[in-house]
Design a protein around this motif. Structure first.
Motif, PDB file in Angstrom:
ATOM      1  N   SER A 135       0.915  -1.310  -0.139  1.00 17.68           N
ATOM      2  CA  SER A 135       0.115   0.123  -0.143  1.00 17.68           C
ATOM      3  C   SER A 135       0.822   1.193   0.042  1.00 17.68           C
ATOM      4  O   SER A 135       0.484   1.987  -0.535  1.00 17.68           O
ATOM      5  CB  SER A 135      -0.847   0.085   1.142  1.00 17.68           C
ATOM      6  N   ASP A 136       2.067   0.970   0.549  1.00  9.53           N
ATOM      7  CA  ASP A 136       3.066   2.230   0.552  1.00  9.53           C
ATOM      8  C   ASP A 136       4.420   2.040   0.195  1.00  9.53           C
ATOM      9  O   ASP A 136       4.633   0.675   0.610  1.00  9.53           O
ATOM     10  CB  ASP A 136       2.885   2.889   2.081  1.00  9.53           C
ATOM     11  N   LEU A 137       5.391   2.843  -0.146  1.00 10.40           N
ATOM     12  CA  LEU A 137       6.552   2.738  -0.429  1.00 10.40           C
ATOM     13  C   LEU A 137       7.264   3.750   0.331  1.00 10.40           C
ATOM     14  O   LEU A 137       6.994   4.813   0.180  1.00 10.40           O
ATOM     15  CB  LEU A 137       6.871   2.786  -2.015  1.00 10.40           C
ATOM     16  N   HIS A 138       8.375   3.146   1.070  1.00 14.42           N
ATOM     17  CA  HIS A 138       9.373   4.152   1.898  1.00 14.42           C
ATOM     18  C   HIS A 138      10.677   4.164   1.620  1.00 14.42           C
ATOM     19  O   HIS A 138      11.222   3.261   1.196  1.00 14.42           O
ATOM     20  CB  HIS A 138       9.039   3.862   3.298  1.00 14.42           C
ATOM     21  N   PRO A 172      14.831  -0.028  -0.628  1.00 14.97           N
ATOM     22  CA  PRO A 172      13.076   0.350  -0.426  1.00 14.97           C
ATOM     23  C   PRO A 172      12.323  -0.612   0.475  1.00 14.97           C
ATOM     24  O   PRO A 172      12.610  -1.770   0.406  1.00 14.97           O
ATOM     25  CB  PRO A 172      12.779   0.229  -2.081  1.00 14.97           C
ATOM     26  N   ILE A 173      11.076   0.097   1.165  1.00 15.35           N
ATOM     27  CA  ILE A 173      10.691  -0.666   2.133  1.00 15.35           C
ATOM     28  C   ILE A 173       9.302  -0.531   1.854  1.00 15.35           C
ATOM     29  O   ILE A 173       8.498   0.464   1.485  1.00 15.35           O
ATOM     30  CB  ILE A 173      10.804   0.137   3.521  1.00 15.35           C
ATOM     31  N   HIS A 174       8.663  -1.774   1.757  1.00 14.73           N
ATOM     32  CA  HIS A 174       7.258  -1.794   1.244  1.00 14.73           C
ATOM     33  C   HIS A 174       6.209  -2.018   2.637  1.00 14.73           C
ATOM     34  O   HIS A 174       6.824  -2.772   3.651  1.00 14.73           O
ATOM     35  CB  HIS A 174       7.102  -3.113   0.534  1.00 14.73           C
ATOM     36  N   ARG A 175       5.197  -1.276   2.572  1.00 14.76           N
ATOM     37  CA  ARG A 175       4.079  -1.745   3.556  1.00 14.76           C
ATOM     38  C   ARG A 175       3.180  -2.735   2.816  1.00 14.76           C
ATOM     39  O   ARG A 175       2.387  -2.352   2.147  1.00 14.76           O
ATOM     40  CB  ARG A 175       3.352  -0.387   4.357  1.00 14.76           C
ATOM     41  N   VAL A 176       3.048  -3.898   3.501  1.00 19.56           N
ATOM     42  CA  VAL A 176       2.265  -5.011   2.947  1.00 19.56           C
ATOM     43  C   VAL A 176       1.280  -5.414   4.167  1.00 19.56           C
ATOM     44  O   VAL A 176       1.853  -5.950   5.062  1.00 19.56           O
ATOM     45  CB  VAL A 176       3.143  -6.183   2.392  1.00 19.56           C
ATOM     46  N   ASP A 177      -0.089  -5.033   3.868  1.00 16.39           N
ATOM     47  CA  ASP A 177      -1.108  -5.517   5.017  1.00 16.39           C
ATOM     48  C   ASP A 177      -0.639  -4.923   6.228  1.00 16.39           C
ATOM     49  O   ASP A 177      -0.798  -5.703   7.366  1.00 16.39           O
ATOM     50  CB  ASP A 177      -1.035  -7.082   5.041  1.00 16.39           C
ATOM     51  N   GLY A 178      -0.101  -3.783   6.325  1.00 16.00           N
ATOM     52  CA  GLY A 178       0.045  -3.144   7.522  1.00 16.00           C
ATOM     53  C   GLY A 178       1.457  -3.372   8.121  1.00 16.00           C
ATOM     54  O   GLY A 178       1.937  -2.851   9.021  1.00 16.00           O
ATOM     55  N   ARG A 179       2.349  -4.358   7.633  1.00 13.62           N
ATOM     56  CA  ARG A 179       3.392  -4.640   8.070  1.00 13.62           C
ATOM     57  C   ARG A 179       4.812  -4.048   7.028  1.00 13.62           C
ATOM     58  O   ARG A 179       4.516  -4.312   5.749  1.00 13.62           O
ATOM     59  CB  ARG A 179       3.819  -6.112   8.346  1.00 13.62           C
ATOM     60  N   LEU A 180       5.935  -3.781   7.498  1.00 13.23           N
ATOM     61  CA  LEU A 180       6.954  -3.267   6.838  1.00 13.23           C
ATOM     62  C   LEU A 180       7.949  -4.362   6.355  1.00 13.23           C
ATOM     63  O   LEU A 180       8.338  -5.346   7.233  1.00 13.23           O
ATOM     64  CB  LEU A 180       7.787  -2.017   7.459  1.00 13.23           C
ATOM     65  N   ARG A 192      -6.145 -10.322   8.105  1.00 15.48           N
ATOM     66  CA  ARG A 192      -7.132 -11.696   8.267  1.00 15.48           C
ATOM     67  C   ARG A 192      -6.345 -12.887   8.978  1.00 15.48           C
ATOM     68  O   ARG A 192      -4.957 -12.965   9.009  1.00 15.48           O
ATOM     69  CB  ARG A 192      -7.225 -12.011   6.614  1.00 15.48           C
ATOM     70  N   ALA A 193      -7.053 -13.770   9.416  1.00  6.86           N
ATOM     71  CA  ALA A 193      -6.585 -14.806  10.020  1.00  6.86           C
ATOM     72  C   ALA A 193      -5.739 -15.690   9.312  1.00  6.86           C
ATOM     73  O   ALA A 193      -4.912 -16.470   9.844  1.00  6.86           O
ATOM     74  CB  ALA A 193      -7.833 -15.710  10.729  1.00  6.86           C
ATOM     75  N   ASP A 194      -6.123 -15.788   8.090  1.00  6.85           N
ATOM     76  CA  ASP A 194      -5.304 -16.595   6.990  1.00  6.85           C
ATOM     77  C   ASP A 194      -4.038 -15.849   6.578  1.00  6.85           C
ATOM     78  O   ASP A 194      -3.177 -16.547   5.733  1.00  6.85           O
ATOM     79  CB  ASP A 194      -6.166 -17.385   5.970  1.00  6.85           C
ATOM     80  N   GLY A 195      -3.615 -14.712   7.063  1.00  3.49           N
ATOM     81  CA  GLY A 195      -2.518 -14.028   6.457  1.00  3.49           C
ATOM     82  C   GLY A 195      -2.753 -13.395   5.288  1.00  3.49           C
ATOM     83  O   GLY A 195      -1.536 -12.730   4.780  1.00  3.49           O
ATOM     84  N   ARG A 196      -3.841 -13.493   4.515  1.00  7.76           N
ATOM     85  CA  ARG A 196      -4.175 -12.857   3.389  1.00  7.76           C
ATOM     86  C   ARG A 196      -4.693 -11.552   2.955  1.00  7.76           C
ATOM     87  O   ARG A 196      -5.919 -11.583   2.848  1.00  7.76           O
ATOM     88  CB  ARG A 196      -4.590 -13.947   2.286  1.00  7.76           C
ATOM     89  N   GLY A 197      -4.086 -10.419   3.305  1.00  8.43           N
ATOM     90  CA  GLY A 197      -4.616  -9.198   3.261  1.00  8.43           C
ATOM     91  C   GLY A 197      -5.268  -8.652   4.508  1.00  8.43           C
ATOM     92  O   GLY A 197      -4.998  -9.550   5.723  1.00  8.43           O
ATOM     93  N   ARG A 198      -6.287  -7.751   4.583  1.00 11.29           N
ATOM     94  CA  ARG A 198      -6.906  -7.151   5.815  1.00 11.29           C
ATOM     95  C   ARG A 198      -8.281  -6.988   5.451  1.00 11.29           C
ATOM     96  O   ARG A 198      -8.830  -7.185   4.204  1.00 11.29           O
ATOM     97  CB  ARG A 198      -6.209  -5.808   5.967  1.00 11.29           C
TER      98      ARG A 198
END
Length: 350
Positions: free
Chosen positions: A18-21, A28-36, A273-279
């Motif tokens: 969702s974000d690139l830092h 480069p750092i990616h924010r994926v499902d709220g995690r860096l 999500r409980a299955d780790g696939r997104g939010r």
């Protein structure tokens, strides 16, 4: 060879970010499902990062950044859509936080927005707010709602954004998108000017100060539908925040204005999500009834939760109850549910 910004953005999109830092001395750092998560690319030097980022700016944008050492702008990238770029300096070195956009605006159904909230957006006037902490998709929800109006109704919509993140295609509505810093100096003046443009709907990207809130209330009071966002975490807190932004001598009048104009408050969060696939979306919905209007006038917003709890027939939901339902449906884990609720007993007593 130093990658281009487009290449770094494409990497982030491929990673589902969702974000690139971008920070000097780090990959480069990616924010994926709220995690860096770190990109596999090599770290960028301060000079590489400065050259890469400044090359994307216009002459005016570069001047503004050099003067203030801060900049927030939108850019349209082919095949990626609009991105929101925030530049700042750290120990004299430039860094960037980039919110990735999408070519297509998600539908309310894709986002999990309930019909009960969409029904409120069909009202001809009043104030409707989308609230929540940073990074939970308030802007995306707002744009999805505007896209729904564009698909259904012949109205003029003036959007005031900082910056523009989605480009709305022609539809049944006439949409004017104005960007702060490009088309207008600030939200309050932009809203005042928008009211002279014969709008049916005014969309305010963020109600961030007293002048903007005051102008939004006036716009809603004079027969317009006003949609906006606030960084608040619930219906009761939203009502208190709007009133408290004003000096004490004005708060009685503001309570009356708010009681008259407020139609709905939609508060949202995104939980893993409980299955780790997104939010998954968790939300609280307040539909403003006569009982709520009386509570606002009487300065008792803390009792709004009681109205929400008994208003299920109107589609109202408390955030804690929504989180409990997501847990019981197996959408989120027990740990996520307990940490996300304001009262863990809501989870534990069932």
């Amino acid at each position: 060879m130093t990658p281009t910004l487009t290449e770094l953005l494409s990497d982030a999109v491929a990673a589902g970010a969702s974000d690139l830092h971008l920070v000097a001395g780090r990959p480069p750092i990616h924010r994926v499902d709220g995690r860096l998560e770190a990109s596999p690319r090599a770290a960028l030097t301060a000079e590489e990062l400065r050259t890469l980022l400044l090359a994307e700016l216009s002459v005016d944008q570069r001047r503004r950044f050099e003067e203030t050492r801060e900049l927030c702008v939108s850019m349209q990238v082919p095949e990626l859509g609009f991105i929101r770029v925030n530049l700042a300096t750290e120990l004299g070195r430039i860094d960037a936080s980039i919110r990735l956009g999408h070519l297509e605006i998600p539908s309310p159904a894709q986002l999990g927005i309930p019909d009960a909230f969409l029904d409120q957006v069909r009202r001809p006037n009043g104030l409707i707010l989308v609230t929540g902490p940073t990074g939970v998709g308030k802007t995306t929800t707002l744009n999805a709602v505007v896209a729904r109006i564009n698909a259904e109704e012949r109205k003029k919509i003036v959007m005031i954004e900082d910056p523009v993140e989605y480009l709305h295609p022609p539809g049944r509505a006439l949409i004017v998108q104005r960007e702060i810093g490009v088309d207008a100096p600030g939200f309050d003046r932009a809203v005042i000017h928008a009211l002279r443009q014969d709008p049916d709907v005014v969309v305010i990207g963020e109600l961030r100060d007293l002048d903007t809130v005051s102008t939004a209330l006036t716009a809603a009071e004079t027969g317009h539908l006003v949609l906006g966002t606030l960084h608040t975490t619930g219906a009761a807190g939203t009502i208190s925040r709007i009133i408290d932004v004003f000096p004490a001598p004005q708060q009685g009048q503001v309570r009356t204005q708010l009681a008259t104009t407020l139609q709905a408050v939609f508060t949202q969060r995104l939980l893993p999500r409980a299955d780790g696939r997104g939010r998954v979306l968790a939300y609280e919905l307040l539909v403003v009834t006569d009982a709520v209007r009386n509570l606002i006038r009487d300065n008792r917003p803390h009792l709004v939760s009681n109205v929400i709890q008994t208003g299920r027939a109107l589609g109202m939901r408390l955030m804690d109850h929504m989180i409990r339902d997501l847990y019981e449906a197996g959408e989120i884990t027990y740990e996520t549910a307990v940490s996300a609720t304001s009262d863990r007993r809501v989870i534990e007593r069932r």
